[in-house]
Motif scaffolding. Structure first.
Motif, PDB file in Angstrom:
ATOM      1  N   LEU A  62       0.855  -1.180   0.000  1.00  0.00           N
ATOM      2  CA  LEU A  62       0.000   0.000   0.000  1.00  0.00           C
ATOM      3  C   LEU A  62       0.894   1.234   0.000  1.00  0.00           C
ATOM      4  O   LEU A  62       2.086   1.161   0.270  1.00  0.00           O
ATOM      5  N   GLU A  63       0.319   2.397  -0.273  1.00  0.00           N
ATOM      6  CA  GLU A  63       1.131   3.597  -0.482  1.00  0.00           C
ATOM      7  C   GLU A  63       0.917   4.644   0.602  1.00  0.00           C
ATOM      8  O   GLU A  63      -0.177   4.775   1.156  1.00  0.00           O
ATOM      9  N   ASN A  64       1.995   5.403   0.862  1.00  0.00           N
ATOM     10  CA  ASN A  64       1.911   6.520   1.801  1.00  0.00           C
ATOM     11  C   ASN A  64       1.015   7.616   1.234  1.00  0.00           C
ATOM     12  O   ASN A  64       0.871   7.757   0.026  1.00  0.00           O
ATOM     13  N   ASP A  97      -5.471   7.968   2.343  1.00  0.00           N
ATOM     14  CA  ASP A  97      -5.635   7.183   1.117  1.00  0.00           C
ATOM     15  C   ASP A  97      -4.567   6.096   1.073  1.00  0.00           C
ATOM     16  O   ASP A  97      -3.436   6.350   0.614  1.00  0.00           O
ATOM     17  N   PRO A  98      -4.877   4.872   1.549  1.00  0.00           N
ATOM     18  CA  PRO A  98      -3.846   3.825   1.593  1.00  0.00           C
ATOM     19  C   PRO A  98      -3.413   3.299   0.236  1.00  0.00           C
ATOM     20  O   PRO A  98      -2.465   2.510   0.150  1.00  0.00           O
ATOM     21  N   ASP A  99      -4.081   3.737  -0.828  1.00  0.00           N
ATOM     22  CA  ASP A  99      -3.727   3.329  -2.182  1.00  0.00           C
ATOM     23  C   ASP A  99      -4.389   4.332  -3.138  1.00  0.00           C
ATOM     24  O   ASP A  99      -5.423   4.925  -2.799  1.00  0.00           O
ATOM     25  N   PRO A 100      -3.822   4.556  -4.333  1.00  0.00           N
ATOM     26  CA  PRO A 100      -4.467   5.488  -5.271  1.00  0.00           C
ATOM     27  C   PRO A 100      -5.901   5.104  -5.626  1.00  0.00           C
ATOM     28  O   PRO A 100      -6.700   5.952  -6.030  1.00  0.00           O
ATOM     29  N   THR A 101      -6.245   3.823  -5.456  1.00  0.00           N
ATOM     30  CA  THR A 101      -7.622   3.375  -5.744  1.00  0.00           C
ATOM     31  C   THR A 101      -8.511   3.382  -4.518  1.00  0.00           C
ATOM     32  O   THR A 101      -9.685   3.002  -4.592  1.00  0.00           O
ATOM     33  N   MET A 102      -7.958   3.762  -3.368  1.00  0.00           N
ATOM     34  CA  MET A 102      -8.711   3.681  -2.114  1.00  0.00           C
ATOM     35  C   MET A 102      -8.717   5.019  -1.385  1.00  0.00           C
ATOM     36  O   MET A 102      -7.754   5.786  -1.461  1.00  0.00           O
ATOM     37  N   ASN A 103      -9.788   5.279  -0.653  1.00  0.00           N
ATOM     38  CA  ASN A 103      -9.760   6.334   0.361  1.00  0.00           C
ATOM     39  C   ASN A 103     -10.467   5.828   1.608  1.00  0.00           C
ATOM     40  O   ASN A 103     -11.480   5.122   1.528  1.00  0.00           O
ATOM     41  N   GLU A 144     -12.032   1.809  -5.928  1.00  0.00           N
ATOM     42  CA  GLU A 144     -12.428   1.887  -7.329  1.00  0.00           C
ATOM     43  C   GLU A 144     -11.465   1.047  -8.156  1.00  0.00           C
ATOM     44  O   GLU A 144     -10.260   1.305  -8.184  1.00  0.00           O
ATOM     45  N   VAL A 145     -11.990  -0.001  -8.820  1.00  0.00           N
ATOM     46  CA  VAL A 145     -11.192  -0.901  -9.648  1.00  0.00           C
ATOM     47  C   VAL A 145     -11.934  -1.159 -10.959  1.00  0.00           C
ATOM     48  O   VAL A 145     -13.114  -1.543 -10.945  1.00  0.00           O
ATOM     49  N   LEU A 146     -11.235  -0.941 -12.077  1.00  0.00           N
ATOM     50  CA  LEU A 146     -11.796  -1.203 -13.413  1.00  0.00           C
ATOM     51  C   LEU A 146     -13.151  -0.525 -13.620  1.00  0.00           C
ATOM     52  O   LEU A 146     -14.069  -1.088 -14.209  1.00  0.00           O
TER      53      LEU A 146
END
Length: 211
Positions: A62-64, A97-103, A144-146
């Motif tokens: 996961l991302e900072n 936001d633990p990932d660009p697709t997540m908040n 959000e995925v695809l």
């Protein structure tokens, strides 16, 4: 002569008692300390295992991201007479936001303990405080995925510690580190549920107004 000396001693004792009583009055502790806070900083999530349809992918990174939010709470000072600490409670809302697709948004309550330091006439409750807290609530996560966007809300846990310093009588700054945990099951229409955990450390700083 003896009468004069006795009178002078009596007057000195009366003045000393008056000053002592005044000093005690000046440092009288406020029984309840209510505050609102805003904060911002950085979130560092841990890697997580992602499972779906009987398969597991381990150590997904996961991302900072920025981490920000607000609090409202109160401290009760009566326990310091016996325990040497104040006891408090607060409501905390933290977004990251633990990932660009997540908040993710954590919201919950904490039970708190602080150690009053630097007590004096100007700041009878204390000038600075190390503190710790533990609590729970819920975390709302949107993914959000695809082109598909889904969200869920699950129980969550938080532990924290920090230091708060008063710069004015009713204004304080603070630095805080906290850990949040939540285990999510994300369901996308037509796909198998996806299970993963979001554990994150947040390093934040902020401003508090005390009333």
């Amino acid at each position: 002569m003896k009468a004069l000396v006795s009178t002078a001693l009596l007057l000195l004792c009366m003045v000393g008692y008056s000053e002592s009583a005044g000093a005690q009055e000046e440092v009288r502790v406020q029984p309840v300390d209510v505050y609102v806070s805003g904060f911002g900083g950085h979130s560092l999530p841990f890697n997580t295992d992602v499972s779906s349809g009987g398969f597991t992918v381990q150590d997904v990174e996961l991302e900072n991201s920025p981490s920000f939010g607000g609090k409202i709470g109160l401290w009760v000072t009566a326990p310091r007479k016996t325990l040497g600490i104040d006891i408090g409670a607060e409501i905390d809302v933290t977004h990251f936001d633990p990932d660009p697709t997540m908040n993710a948004t954590y919201f919950g309550g904490n039970l708190m303990a602080r150690l009053p330091m630097g007590i004096g006439p100007e700041l009878p409750n204390g000038r600075w405080f190390p503190y710790v807290g533990l609590g729970g609530g819920a975390q709302r996560l949107s993914v959000e995925v695809l082109g598909f966007k889904e969200g869920n809300t699950v129980p969550a846990f938080q532990g924290l510690g920090g230091v708060k310093v008063f710069v004015f009588k009713h204004v304080a700054v603070f630095a805080e580190g906290k850990f949040t945990h939540a285990s999510h099951r994300q369901v996308f229409h037509g796909f198998s549920p996806v299970d993963f955990t979001v554990n994150a450390v947040h390093g934040v700083g902020g401003l508090s107004l005390h009333f």
